[in-house]
Structure formats: structure tokens, C-alpha cells
Design a protein around this motif. Structure first.
Motif, PDB file in Angstrom:
ATOM      1  N   ILE A  19       0.831  -1.207   0.000  1.00 33.18           N
ATOM      2  CA  ILE A  19       0.000   0.000   0.000  1.00 33.18           C
ATOM      3  C   ILE A  19       0.867   1.258   0.000  1.00 33.18           C
ATOM      4  O   ILE A  19       0.611   2.214  -0.696  1.00 33.18           O
ATOM      5  N   ASN A  22       2.284   2.172  -3.298  1.00 30.64           N
ATOM      6  CA  ASN A  22       1.162   2.630  -4.108  1.00 30.64           C
ATOM      7  C   ASN A  22       0.892   4.106  -3.861  1.00 30.64           C
ATOM      8  O   ASN A  22       0.715   4.893  -4.779  1.00 30.64           O
ATOM      9  N   ALA A  26       1.284   7.163  -6.394  1.00 23.99           N
ATOM     10  CA  ALA A  26       0.117   7.982  -6.723  1.00 23.99           C
ATOM     11  C   ALA A  26       0.421   9.457  -6.458  1.00 23.99           C
ATOM     12  O   ALA A  26       0.088  10.323  -7.266  1.00 23.99           O
ATOM     13  N   ARG A  29       2.790  10.846  -9.153  1.00 20.57           N
ATOM     14  CA  ARG A  29       2.207  11.049 -10.479  1.00 20.57           C
ATOM     15  C   ARG A  29       1.037  12.025 -10.456  1.00 20.57           C
ATOM     16  O   ARG A  29       0.810  12.738 -11.409  1.00 20.57           O
ATOM     17  N   HIS A  30       0.304  12.016  -9.373  1.00 18.66           N
ATOM     18  CA  HIS A  30      -0.918  12.829  -9.362  1.00 18.66           C
ATOM     19  C   HIS A  30      -0.931  13.844  -8.244  1.00 18.66           C
ATOM     20  O   HIS A  30      -1.980  14.142  -7.691  1.00 18.66           O
ATOM     21  N   TRP A  31       0.237  14.376  -7.895  1.00 22.74           N
ATOM     22  CA  TRP A  31       0.262  15.342  -6.792  1.00 22.74           C
ATOM     23  C   TRP A  31      -0.671  16.512  -7.061  1.00 22.74           C
ATOM     24  O   TRP A  31      -1.247  17.091  -6.144  1.00 22.74           O
ATOM     25  N   GLN A  32      -0.893  16.815  -8.328  1.00 23.18           N
ATOM     26  CA  GLN A  32      -1.768  17.957  -8.625  1.00 23.18           C
ATOM     27  C   GLN A  32      -3.208  17.677  -8.196  1.00 23.18           C
ATOM     28  O   GLN A  32      -3.895  18.569  -7.709  1.00 23.18           O
ATOM     29  N   LEU A  33      -3.646  16.410  -8.390  1.00 20.56           N
ATOM     30  CA  LEU A  33      -5.012  16.085  -7.973  1.00 20.56           C
ATOM     31  C   LEU A  33      -5.155  16.238  -6.462  1.00 20.56           C
ATOM     32  O   LEU A  33      -6.177  16.712  -5.965  1.00 20.56           O
ATOM     33  N   TYR A  34      -4.114  15.801  -5.731  1.00 19.74           N
ATOM     34  CA  TYR A  34      -4.180  15.922  -4.270  1.00 19.74           C
ATOM     35  C   TYR A  34      -4.194  17.387  -3.853  1.00 19.74           C
ATOM     36  O   TYR A  34      -4.836  17.769  -2.884  1.00 19.74           O
ATOM     37  N   LEU A  35      -3.509  18.198  -4.632  1.00 25.07           N
ATOM     38  CA  LEU A  35      -3.493  19.630  -4.365  1.00 25.07           C
ATOM     39  C   LEU A  35      -4.895  20.215  -4.559  1.00 25.07           C
ATOM     40  O   LEU A  35      -5.382  21.013  -3.763  1.00 25.07           O
ATOM     41  N   LEU A  36      -5.561  19.761  -5.634  1.00 23.30           N
ATOM     42  CA  LEU A  36      -6.874  20.306  -5.962  1.00 23.30           C
ATOM     43  C   LEU A  36      -7.920  19.979  -4.905  1.00 23.30           C
ATOM     44  O   LEU A  36      -8.815  20.786  -4.645  1.00 23.30           O
ATOM     45  N   VAL A  37      -7.832  18.791  -4.306  1.00 15.62           N
ATOM     46  CA  VAL A  37      -8.882  18.439  -3.339  1.00 15.62           C
ATOM     47  C   VAL A  37      -8.696  19.115  -1.990  1.00 15.62           C
ATOM     48  O   VAL A  37      -9.576  19.032  -1.138  1.00 15.62           O
ATOM     49  N   PRO A  39      -8.806  22.392  -0.994  1.00 21.01           N
ATOM     50  CA  PRO A  39      -9.881  23.323  -0.577  1.00 21.01           C
ATOM     51  C   PRO A  39     -11.216  22.646  -0.244  1.00 21.01           C
ATOM     52  O   PRO A  39     -11.788  22.947   0.817  1.00 21.01           O
ATOM     53  N   PRO A  40     -11.710  21.724  -1.096  1.00 28.97           N
ATOM     54  CA  PRO A  40     -12.965  21.072  -0.702  1.00 28.97           C
ATOM     55  C   PRO A  40     -12.849  20.262   0.588  1.00 28.97           C
ATOM     56  O   PRO A  40     -13.775  20.275   1.411  1.00 28.97           O
ATOM     57  N   VAL A  41     -11.707  19.586   0.775  1.00 29.45           N
ATOM     58  CA  VAL A  41     -11.544  18.805   2.003  1.00 29.45           C
ATOM     59  C   VAL A  41     -11.545  19.740   3.214  1.00 29.45           C
ATOM     60  O   VAL A  41     -12.174  19.452   4.237  1.00 29.45           O
TER      61      VAL A  41
END
Lengths: 320, 299
Positions: A19, A22, A26, A29-37, A39-41
């Protein structure tokens, strides 16, 4: 075949990877997605989860100076206070009766509307019925209650004018405790039936046409088709909607009840939500109001979970 | 022979059935439509016609006096302006936040999305309650500011679910992989591919949030104290509901005219408050029905 083997092999390999790596991969590769969430979180943490933590004041003697965490513990004092309060049973009863009445009337009527609409061919009439019946959904609660106030007014309202034509005595719809529930429920039906029917109309559009043809060959009447094809087809949707409705029984909306309330109809119109608002915000009795609200939320959660479980057992339909 | 007889009898039964269907639907249509027609007709009638109960389904002694008085009222104008501000900025913030969380949740490669989904959906079935939420807003210093109308209800979980379902079904994995091959970053991909492809769902989100904001009164009731921040819905409540449910205060005959006018204004106010929503409704009806259906796919 070969492809399938490859993919299962790949899956097995994937499973072996721990895990942790993994997560690392993730993130990389997708640090930008984690950045985007973020504010909503943060939104959910601040406006949904911190209030849940704040609900601890139901077990404390909250005062502004010491704050939420500094205030003294009070144990179950405020819950006891509520249960022993003479208004406890009337409040629970008013809340339950109003919700059950809404459910009993508000659940079947949209289904009937959808079934009837499904019988008629696409055309101007069908489109007009749909368009008109959906429209009130967009009207605000304040406007609905304003309309009720004007239309049902004992002195100037048109409904009492109509009653007068038939020689009936004028009724003070908004001032009589006995009328409050019916006014609430039937105006709700007026406002929401069209919108609530949409989901069933969508489900009916998905019914396999072969079933209708088979029924035609068997010489089934339209009513028989509804009973033996339409209703069984939308049963899963009906169960889900029923679960959601039952799960909301204690959470009946504050907004409309509060607007329809006046000193004359309080005997039936005072529900838990409006009571919480009054003792909490108007009388600044924060701990007590929170205890009452928490009691309400917990009952609600238990209701939702149990209905979901029951539905799962008997019909295999459930929310999760 | 018997077969033919049967089919005739059936079609007769079906004809009766269809007649009942059409009659029932027509009654339903009228029940929904008539109160709306009555309110609009009354708003276009003269003050005395409304008060004396002469208006039924058509304006009597057509006049725009009510509307003229309504638009001269400074409280109503302030409420209108405030509602526009809350709707505009509230919708902007809500739609942005919803997309920010719905898109990552739709991606299989977004590790931890199930946990995040539970984190969000849980708030649908359990909440801290009125007072604990009030305390948060108070601690943030947002009481009696415009922020209190925009932030506490910014994200609706149901809209997140709808948007996520849409992204899942309309943005294919192949597309995502191809863009990754080309070295396109996630943010670039969202900006130049996802958003242009998602216009229908963005329309649904804008509509739902805008209507919600425009119609909201509860947050204003508990968080706003100054009258100059009040949205139109709260002004409406003060003028119509609080005034009439109090009971009769008919006085001297010279007051009669003024009273008739203020009674008429109530009808106009209802029309004026619902107008923005009902004007855009026919144009977006299709989208919004689609939105409900996308949401129901999941259910």
C-alpha cells in the motif's frame, strides 16, 4: 484468452505491491489532484466535521468565556433535562406525525404521476404536464408559504371565497392547529410531486420493450401491464427512495415548518428542529439545544441504518 | 371470432382507462397551474380589485400600480441586489469547489478515493447540528458578513455525486492515459479537456446551486443581523408572512387605500422574487432533468 491471462497476472502483481509504495507512486504522479482536493476537504473539515466535534457541548456546561473545550463537563444532564421536559413527548409526536403524514402521501403520489405519464405518447400534452409539474420545485420555501398566506387568508384569501360560494364557513387554515399538518403536507405535494416523479419516469423509460410486446401477445390490458411490468421494474428505485425518505423522518425540514408557524398553531407545528432553533439561538441555551439536536440526529442515523438493513434482507436493494 | 371479440373488449377497457389517465393528468396540471396563474393575475390587477376579491383567473382593472410601488421600496431593492450578489459569488465558489473534488474522485488512479468518498458521504447522514455549526461560523468571525451566506453551505454532497458520475462516464480512461503519454499534467488536462467536455454537467451544477442560493433564507435568518445584508427571501418573509399571520389591523378609512396597495404589493413581490428562476427554467429544464437522471444512475 491470452489478454485475459495477462491482465490477471498483472492484477496479481499489482496486489503484491504494498500500500505504501502505491501511495508514494500515486502522490508522485498525481500530486496535482491531491493539491486540488485540499480546498474542498478543508471545507468539509471546517463546516461539517468541526461541528460534529463541537457537538460535545451537549455533554458540557458551555459558556462563552471558557469556550467549547474549557467548559465544565455536565454528563447527561441536558439529555435528562430534555427527556423530563413536559414538551418532550409533544415535540417527538409532532415531528413523527408530520413526517409520517408527509411520507404516506408524498411517497406514492409521484409514482402514480410517473406511471400515468408513462401511458401517454410523447407530445405537447405530455410535455406540458411535465414542464408545469416540475416548475414549483424551483419556487422558494418563502414564496410557497407567502402564497399560502395570501391564498388561505381567512379574510382575503381566494380559497375561502370558493368555500363561501358553496355555502361553507370560512376556515382559518393557518391559525388552526388541526389544519397545520394538512396545509404543510399538501402544499409539499403540490411543490414536489413533479420533481420527485422524474426519477421514476427515467426508470420507466429503461424498461425492456420486449416485455410490453410479450404482454401484448398475451392480451394484457394497460392496467395489467402497469401492475405486472411497470411496477416490478421500478421496484428497486422505489425501495431506495423509501429508504432515503425513512432515513429523513426525524430530519423534517425546519424551513417550511418555521415559516408556517404562528402562536395559534404551535400545538401541532412545534417540532424538534424549530424547538432547537428557539431554545438555542433565540434563548442562547447552547448546550441544551445541542443535546436536543444530537438526540434527533442519532435517532435519524439509527432509523436510516435499520431501514437499510431491513431492505437489504428482504429485497436485496440497499444504499450500500 | 372469439379473438376479435376479445380485442374489441380489451380496447374498450383500455379506452376507458386512457380517458381516466388523461382526466387525472389534466386535473393535476390545473391544480399546479391555477395558483400560479391566480398570483400573477392578482399582481396585475388594481389594488381595490384584489382586496375586494374580484380577481379569479384574469387580471381585473389591469394596472401596474403594484409593481411600481414594489420597485420604489428601498428594502426590496436592497434585498434584490443582495440576492444577486450571493447567487453570483455563491454559485461561482460552489461550482468550482464541486468540480475540484468531483473530478479526482472520478479517477481510478486517484489513490484513496474510496476513503475520501466515505468522508464526504458521511456528512450527508450525520451532522453536528445547528448550534455547533453556528459556533464555527461565529469563531470564524463570519456572523453578519456576506461570507456567512456563501461559505457554510458551499458544497452539496449530492451535486458532487452527480458530477463525479458524469466525469466517470464521459471522460474515458483511454483519454486520460493518452494525455499522460503526451506529458500533459492533471491540471492542464482538467482545464483544456475535462471542462470543455463537461459543459452539460456544469450547466446543471450552475443551475442547481444558483436556484439554491437565490431561494435560501435560513442562513440569512440565523447569521445576518443587519437589514442591509438581507437577501430578498428574508425581506419577503418580513413583509408577507410576518405581517399577515399577525391578524387584522384594518384601521381608519383613509388608511384603506394604502392598505390595499400594500396588499397588492405582496402578490407583486411573489412574482418578482420567483421571476429570475422561472425565466431561466424553460431553457434549462432539459439539462436539469438530465442531471437528476445522472444522479439516479448511481442509486
Amino acid at each position: 484468452m491470452k489478454l485475459e491471462m495477462y491482465s490477471t497476472a498483472l492484477k496479481q502483481q499489482k496486489r503484491k505491491v504494498s500500500i505504501r509504495s502505491n501511495l508514494n507512486k500515486a502522490f508522485k504522479r498525481h500530486w496535482q489532484l491531491y493539491l486540488l482536493v485540499i480546498p474542498p476537504v478543508l471545507y468539509f473539515l471546517i463546516f461539517k466535521y468541526i461541528p460534529m466535534a463541537n457537538a460535545v457541548i451537549a455533554f458540557k456546561d458551555y459558556n462563552v468565556v471558557q469556550g467549547i473545550w474549557g467548559s465544565e463537563w455536565a454528563g447527561l444532564k441536558y439529555f435528562k433535562l430534555f427527556f423530563e421536559n413536559p414538551s418532550f413527548w409533544p415535540l417527538v409526536k409532532n415531528t413523527l406525525v408530520l413526517s409520517l403524514y408527509t411520507l404516506l402521501v408524498g411517497f406514492p403520489i409521484p409514482i402514480i404521476l410517473a406511471l400515468l405519464l408513462n401511458e401517454i405518447r410523447q407530445g405537447i400534452f405530455k410535455r406540458s404536464v411535465q414542464m408545469v409539474t416540475y416548475a414549483p420545485y424551483f419556487i422558494s420555501t418563502v414564496v410557497i408559504v407567502s402564497m399560502l398566506t395570501l391564498i388561505l387568508s381567512p379574510r382575503l384569501g381566494i380559497v375561502n371565497d370558493v368555500l363561501a360560494i358553496f355555502g361553507l364557513e370560512s376556515i382559518n387554515f393557518l391559525g388552526e392547529p388541526g389544519m397545520f399538518r394538512s396545509v404543510y403536507v399538501w402544499s409539499d405535494v403540490w411543490q414536489h410531486t413533479g420533481y420527485n416523479a422524474i426519477i421514476y419516469i427515467a426508470a420507466l423509460a429503461g424498461v425492456n420493450p420486449e416485455l410490453y410486446e410479450a404482454a401484448k401477445v398475451d392480451g394484457a390490458s394497460r392496467l395489467q401491464k402497469i401492475l405486472h411490468i411497470d411496477i416490478p421494474s421500478i421496484m428497486p428505485v422505489m425501495v431506495i427512495i423509501l429508504i432515503l425518505n425513512v432515513g429523513n423522518i426525524m430530519a423534517i425540514g425546519f424551513e417550511k415548518v418555521y415559516l408556517l408557524q404562528n402562536p395559534l398553531n404551535l400545538a401541532t407545528s412545534e417540532i424538534i428542529a424549530t424547538y432547537v432553533y428557539k431554545v438555542g439561538l433565540l434563548n442562547a441555551n447552547f448546550s441544551f439545544a445541542t443535546a436536543v439536536g444530537l438526540f434527533n440526529s442519532v435517532i435519524n442515523l439509527i432509523l436510516l441504518l435499520s431501514v437499510n438493513t431491513i431492505a437489504k434482507r428482504i429485497s436485496n436493494n440497499s444504499l450500500w | 371470432m372469439t379473438r376479435a371479440k376479445n380485442s374489441i373488449r380489451e380496447s374498450l377497457g383500455d379506452k376507458v382507462f386512457m380517458a381516466i389517465v388523461y382526466i387525472t393528468l389534466t386535473i393535476a396540471l390545473l391544480i399546479v397551474l391555477l395558483p400560479l396563474v391566480y398570483i400573477v393575475s392578482a399582481s396585475l390587477s388594481s389594488p381595490s380589485a384584489v382586496t375586494s376579491g374580484k380577481v379569479w383567473l384574469w387580471p381585473v382593472e389591469f394596472s401596474l400600480d403594484g409593481y411600481k410601488a414594489t420597485f420604489k421600496n428601498s428594502r426590496i431593492l436592497t434585498g434584490y441586489t443582495n440576492s444577486f450578489i450571493y447567487t453570483l459569488f455563491g454559485t461561482l465558489i460552489s461550482v468550482t469547489l464541486t468540480i475540484l473534488i468531483a473530478y479526482p474522485l472520478s479517477r481510478k488512479s486517484f489513490y484513496g478515493r474510496n476513503v475520501l468518498m466515505i468522508f464526504i458521504v458521511f456528512t450527508m447522514i450525520f451532522n453536528g447540528g445547528l448550534i455547533p455549526t453556528y459556533l464555527v461560523v461565529q469563531n470564524l468571525g463570519m456572523i453578519d458578513t456576506r461570507w456567512a451566506m456563501i461559505l457554510p453551505q458551499a458544497i452539496a454532497v449530492w451535486q458532487v455525486i452527480i458530477a463525479r458520475t458524469f466525469f466517470q462516464t464521459s471522460i474515458s480512461d483511454d483519454l486520460v492515459e493518452a494525455s499522460e503519454m503526451d506529458g500533459c499534467s492533471d491540471i492542464q488536462f482538467i482545464w483544456s479537456i475535462v471542462i470543455p467536455l463537461s459543459k452539460p454537467i456544469i450547466a446543471v451544477l450552475v443551475l442547481m446551486y444558483a436556484v439554491f442560493q437565490w431561494n435560501a433564507y435560513f442562513d440569512a435568518l440565523i447569521y445576518l443581523k443587519s437589514a442591509d445584508l438581507h437577501p430578498l427571501q428574508l425581506v419577503l418573509r418580513d413583509i408577507i408572512i410576518l405581517n399577515t399571520s399577525g391578524g387584522g389591523q384594518m384601521e381608519a378609512s383613509e388608511m384603506l387605500k394604502q392598505q390595499e396597495l400594500s396588499n397588492l404589493m405582496k402578490y407583486c413581490l411573489i412574482v418578482v422574487a420567483s421571476l429570475p428562476v422561472l425565466i431561466i427554467y424553460p431553457f434549462v429544464q432539459k439539462h436539469f432533468v438530465k442531471g437528476v437522471m445522472i444522479g439516479s444512475l448511481k442509486g
